[in-house]
Design a protein around this motif. Sequence first.
Motif, PDB file in Angstrom:
ATOM      1  N   ALA A 175      19.896  71.789  73.293  1.00 63.31           N
ATOM      2  CA  ALA A 175      21.066  71.638  72.148  1.00 63.31           C
ATOM      3  C   ALA A 175      21.274  70.030  72.122  1.00 63.31           C
ATOM      4  N   TRP A 176      21.812  69.793  70.887  1.00 61.45           N
ATOM      5  CA  TRP A 176      22.471  68.532  70.753  1.00 61.45           C
ATOM      6  C   TRP A 176      24.018  68.785  70.256  1.00 61.45           C
ATOM      7  N   PHE A 177      24.807  67.989  70.966  1.00 62.02           N
ATOM      8  CA  PHE A 177      26.276  67.880  70.939  1.00 62.02           C
ATOM      9  C   PHE A 177      26.452  66.495  70.477  1.00 62.02           C
ATOM     10  N   ARG A 178      27.723  66.164  69.791  1.00 64.27           N
ATOM     11  CA  ARG A 178      28.181  64.865  69.467  1.00 64.27           C
ATOM     12  C   ARG A 178      29.602  64.804  69.813  1.00 64.27           C
ATOM     13  N   GLN A 179      30.102  63.516  70.123  1.00 66.76           N
ATOM     14  CA  GLN A 179      31.368  63.152  70.255  1.00 66.76           C
ATOM     15  C   GLN A 179      31.744  61.980  69.679  1.00 66.76           C
ATOM     16  N   ALA A 180      32.712  62.063  68.615  1.00 74.14           N
ATOM     17  CA  ALA A 180      33.149  60.803  68.108  1.00 74.14           C
ATOM     18  C   ALA A 180      34.327  60.330  68.812  1.00 74.14           C
ATOM     19  N   PRO A 181      34.740  58.975  68.649  1.00 68.41           N
ATOM     20  CA  PRO A 181      36.133  58.424  69.207  1.00 68.41           C
ATOM     21  C   PRO A 181      37.348  59.163  68.884  1.00 68.41           C
ATOM     22  N   GLY A 182      37.889  59.369  69.998  1.00 69.26           N
ATOM     23  CA  GLY A 182      39.071  60.387  69.711  1.00 69.26           C
ATOM     24  C   GLY A 182      38.942  61.853  69.596  1.00 69.26           C
ATOM     25  N   GLU A 202      31.454  68.332  70.303  1.00 67.91           N
ATOM     26  CA  GLU A 202      31.271  69.431  69.295  1.00 67.91           C
ATOM     27  C   GLU A 202      29.669  69.720  69.425  1.00 67.91           C
ATOM     28  N   PHE A 203      29.378  70.802  69.241  1.00 77.26           N
ATOM     29  CA  PHE A 203      28.195  71.444  68.987  1.00 77.26           C
ATOM     30  C   PHE A 203      27.552  71.051  67.654  1.00 77.26           C
ATOM     31  N   VAL A 204      26.309  70.462  67.757  1.00 75.33           N
ATOM     32  CA  VAL A 204      25.560  70.223  66.390  1.00 75.33           C
ATOM     33  C   VAL A 204      24.387  71.220  66.180  1.00 75.33           C
ATOM     34  N   ALA A 205      23.400  71.532  67.081  1.00 76.46           N
ATOM     35  CA  ALA A 205      22.193  72.314  66.925  1.00 76.46           C
ATOM     36  C   ALA A 205      21.761  72.784  68.223  1.00 76.46           C
ATOM     37  N   ALA A 206      21.034  73.834  68.136  1.00 76.85           N
ATOM     38  CA  ALA A 206      20.425  74.448  69.383  1.00 76.85           C
ATOM     39  C   ALA A 206      19.157  75.039  69.021  1.00 76.85           C
ATOM     40  N   ILE A 207      18.239  75.164  70.134  1.00 76.15           N
ATOM     41  CA  ILE A 207      16.901  75.741  69.866  1.00 76.15           C
ATOM     42  C   ILE A 207      16.542  76.651  71.079  1.00 76.15           C
TER      43      ILE A 207
END
Length: 125
Positions: free
Chosen positions: A35-42, A46-51
């Motif tokens: 999977a891909w997750f992402r984290q923005a400043p502050g 969060e989850f983005v996509a998974a396979i």
Amino acid sequence: QVQLVESGGGLVQAGGSLRLSCAASGRAFDIYRMAWFRQAPGKEREFVAAIRWSGRTTVYLNSVKGRFTISKDNTGNTVYLQMNSLKSEDTAVYYCATSVRPTPLADYIKDYDYWGQGTQVTVSS
């Protein structure tokens, strides 16, 4: 253990595209889902996509559906995230993650066992 190395981040203008890569090594044959997750400043990660590693079933965050595509290399242990029509709100550090256990939920962060170091994606408006 599984080692994950991401690449492909960078600076892009809104509306542009980037492709992230994540190469898995070590006990990659144990992978159940990536999977891909992402984290923005502050903000929280969060989850983005998974396979799924077999069968290739994919799951996406609603806000990226139709813009992002997660895929798997046929011959190796690499997962990609093709990101098109990027928006400023996509700016974040993107992390690759893998689960080596069968889990029912693709977007539950605690079900992922190994993580990459992250790659910065910055979208300028």
